[in-house]
Design an enzyme around this catalytic site. Structure first.
Site, PDB file in Angstrom:
ATOM      1  CE  LYS A  91      14.581  -4.793   9.767  1.00  0.00           C
ATOM      2  NZ  LYS A  91      13.416  -5.001   8.800  1.00  0.00           N
ATOM      3  CE  LYS A 116      16.580   2.822   8.385  1.00  0.00           C
ATOM      4  NZ  LYS A 116      16.451   1.908   7.652  1.00  0.00           N
ATOM      5  CE  LYS A 136       7.422   1.482   7.514  1.00  0.00           C
ATOM      6  NZ  LYS A 136       7.244   0.196   6.602  1.00  0.00           N
TER       7      LYS A 136
HETATM    8  P1  TYM Z   1      10.910  -0.257   3.949  1.00  0.00           P
HETATM    9  O1  TYM Z   1       9.510  -0.588   4.148  1.00  0.00           O
HETATM   10  O2  TYM Z   1      11.796  -0.197   5.167  1.00  0.00           O
HETATM   11  O3  TYM Z   1      10.776   1.156   3.584  1.00  0.00           O
HETATM   12  C1  TYM Z   1      10.213   1.614   2.217  1.00  0.00           C
HETATM   13  C2  TYM Z   1      10.900   2.659   1.594  1.00  0.00           C
HETATM   14  O4  TYM Z   1      11.451   3.673   2.374  1.00  0.00           O
HETATM   15  C3  TYM Z   1      12.726   4.118   2.325  1.00  0.00           C
HETATM   16  N1  TYM Z   1      13.085   4.626   3.463  1.00  0.00           N
HETATM   17  C4  TYM Z   1      13.818   5.791   3.727  1.00  0.00           C
HETATM   18  N2  TYM Z   1      14.131   6.780   2.925  1.00  0.00           N
HETATM   19  C5  TYM Z   1      14.853   7.909   3.339  1.00  0.00           C
HETATM   20  N3  TYM Z   1      14.798   7.948   4.839  1.00  0.00           N
HETATM   21  C6  TYM Z   1      14.479   6.888   5.805  1.00  0.00           C
HETATM   22  N4  TYM Z   1      14.639   7.187   7.093  1.00  0.00           N
HETATM   23  C7  TYM Z   1      13.883   6.187   5.151  1.00  0.00           C
HETATM   24  N5  TYM Z   1      13.264   4.683   6.016  1.00  0.00           N
HETATM   25  C8  TYM Z   1      12.992   4.027   4.920  1.00  0.00           C
HETATM   26  C9  TYM Z   1      13.547   2.719   2.138  1.00  0.00           C
HETATM   27  O5  TYM Z   1      14.657   2.843   1.435  1.00  0.00           O
HETATM   28  C10 TYM Z   1      12.522   2.000   1.148  1.00  0.00           C
HETATM   29  O6  TYM Z   1      12.621   2.671  -0.395  1.00  0.00           O
HETATM   30  N6  TYM Z   1      13.397  -4.074   1.697  1.00  0.00           N
HETATM   31  C11 TYM Z   1      12.449  -2.885   1.274  1.00  0.00           C
HETATM   32  C12 TYM Z   1      11.149  -3.293   0.740  1.00  0.00           C
HETATM   33  C13 TYM Z   1      11.264  -3.992  -0.353  1.00  0.00           C
HETATM   34  C14 TYM Z   1      11.456  -3.507  -1.839  1.00  0.00           C
HETATM   35  C15 TYM Z   1      11.746  -4.319  -2.678  1.00  0.00           C
HETATM   36  C16 TYM Z   1      11.888  -2.229  -2.252  1.00  0.00           C
HETATM   37  C17 TYM Z   1      11.074  -5.255  -0.707  1.00  0.00           C
HETATM   38  N7  TYM Z   1      11.115  -5.868  -1.915  1.00  0.00           N
HETATM   39  C18 TYM Z   1      11.875  -4.493  -4.008  1.00  0.00           C
HETATM   40  C19 TYM Z   1      12.336  -2.075  -3.534  1.00  0.00           C
HETATM   41  C20 TYM Z   1      12.115  -3.027  -4.359  1.00  0.00           C
HETATM   42  C21 TYM Z   1      11.967  -2.205   2.840  1.00  0.00           C
HETATM   43  O7  TYM Z   1      12.151  -2.758   3.646  1.00  0.00           O
HETATM   44  O8  TYM Z   1      11.583  -1.182   2.598  1.00  0.00           O
END
Ligand code: TYM
Length: 338
Positions: free
Chosen positions: A120, A203, A206
């Site tokens: 990032k 990947k 968004k």
């Molecule tokens: P975020 O918002 O990027 O994504 C949310 C969830 O979606 C999953 N994900 C994917 N899974 C499969 N293929 C993909 N291309 C893909 N893109 C995203 C992510 O693995 C995630 O499970 N840091 C985290 C949010 C967070 C969190 C937490 C998660 C903050 N605190 C505590 C678990 C526990 C994040 O940015 O997710």
């Protein structure tokens, strides 16, 4: 020693999604679809991580809108708000409080290993914010605050989960007590890393500038058909899971995950088929699952007061648990309570 330890014996999951932009098929298959299945076996806490969202600049109105949309998406996907806690992270002040306390025991060397920060921040590391750098510590706080035993996430969050486990272990050793439950990652299903429709080696995300690279949960049926039809594939014959055919393997895994079958079964099902036929089948299967969710989301968004009431109730329930943990942590670290 700690006199009141609140670690829970009951299995409990915690997970979250950032309210930034549109939810896509990767978020759904990697995370939310798994939560829907797990909510029956675990005490479940699902957060909308707005404090994580502001690690990059957000438009305030867009952030407010996306937060309610995310709540609607969780419920439309099948999360039962009567059974699970759903809340925005910023409504429970203990997340930031614990993040500071954990940050004081997290070596910079551990944070420097985080690949997400490197991706990032890119070449402009000096301009990246302290928040973006400390992002994984806030994530550890989210999880440890609730003594979550399991954390269902997509593959890309694995490194953050390992860091969370390291931080929890280090803190427990520091205070010589089982202050925090060490959480297990749950990386489940056939689509733990959904790839871009334009490039099978990166990947689905968004932040990809091309909307054609992803299926958004808000896409209409024709857009879904068009995106799959235009999805990149190679000129080789056969639809296969072979590693050197990443686009083909990605589409098969998406199909398998939606159909609740193994990717091997999906591969066998389309053996000898043309890509054009497979892509049509994939689009129709996707539409059959996403269209009802999209419609339900729109229905829920018509009643914002009801959504806010769900988030308020969730925040109160989350606060009750978080306040007890923080009390224990403060005592363990030596803060005076008067
Ligand atoms: P975020 O918002 O990027 O994504 C949310 C969830 O979606 C999953 N994900 C994917 N899974 C499969 N293929 C993909 N291309 C893909 N893109 C995203 C992510 O693995 C995630 O499970 N840091 C985290 C949010 C967070 C969190 C937490 C998660 C903050 N605190 C505590 C678990 C526990 C994040 O940015 O997710």
């Amino acid at each position: 020693m700690i006199d009141a330890i609140t670690s829970t014996a009951a299995p409990r999951i915690f997970s979250g999604v950032q309210p930034t932009g549109n939810l896509h098929l990767g978020n759904y298959l990697g995370a939310i679809k798994q939560w829907v299945a797990l909510q029956h076996d675990y005490e479940s806490i699902f957060c909308i991580v707005d404090l994580h969202a502001i690690t990059v600049l957000q438009n305030p109105d867009a952030l407010r809108k996306a937060t309610l949309e995310m709540a609607a998406a969780y419920i439309a996907a099948g999360i039962d708000p009567e059974k699970c806690i759903i809340f925005p992270q910023s409504m429970v002040k203990e997340h930031t409080e614990l993040a500071w306390m954990l940050g004081c025991s997290t070596p910079l060397g551990w944070l420097n290993r985080m690949t997400q920060f490197k991706d990032k921040a890119g070449k402009h590391k000096d301009q990246a914010s302290l928040g973006l750098y400390g992002y994984p510590v806030l994530m550890a706080a989210d999880i440890l605050l609730y003594h979550a035993t399991h954390v269902p996430v997509g593959e890309d969050q694995k490194q953050h989960l390992e860091l969370t486990r390291d931080i929890a272990g280090a803190m427990n050793r520091q205070v010589n007590a089982e202050l925090f439950t060490i959480p297990e990652p749950l990386i489940m299903g056939e689509a733990t890393r959904v790839m871009s429709l334009r490039d099978g080696t990166s990947k689905m995300s968004k932040s990809d500038p091309s909307d054609m690279s992803r299926i958004n949960l808000s896409d209409d049926d024709d857009t879904i058909r068009r995106k799959f039809q235009k999805a990149k594939t190679d000129m080789e014959p056969g639809i296969t899971l072979a590693e050197n055919r990443p686009e083909s393997a990605n589409l098969l895994r998406i199909y398998a995950s939606l159909a609740d079958i193994s990717s091997k079964q999906a591969e066998a099902q389309f053996e000898g088929s043309e890509f054009s036929h497979f892509k049509k089948e994939l689009a129709e299967l996707t539409i059959s699952q996403l269209a009802p969710m999209r419609d339900e989301m729109q229905r829920l968004l018509k009643d914002k007061a009801q959504l806010k009431a769900i988030l308020k109730r969730g925040s109160e329930a989350a606060s009750d648990i978080a306040a007890t943990t923080i009390k224990d942590v403060k005592h363990a670290l030596g803060f005076v309570r008067v």
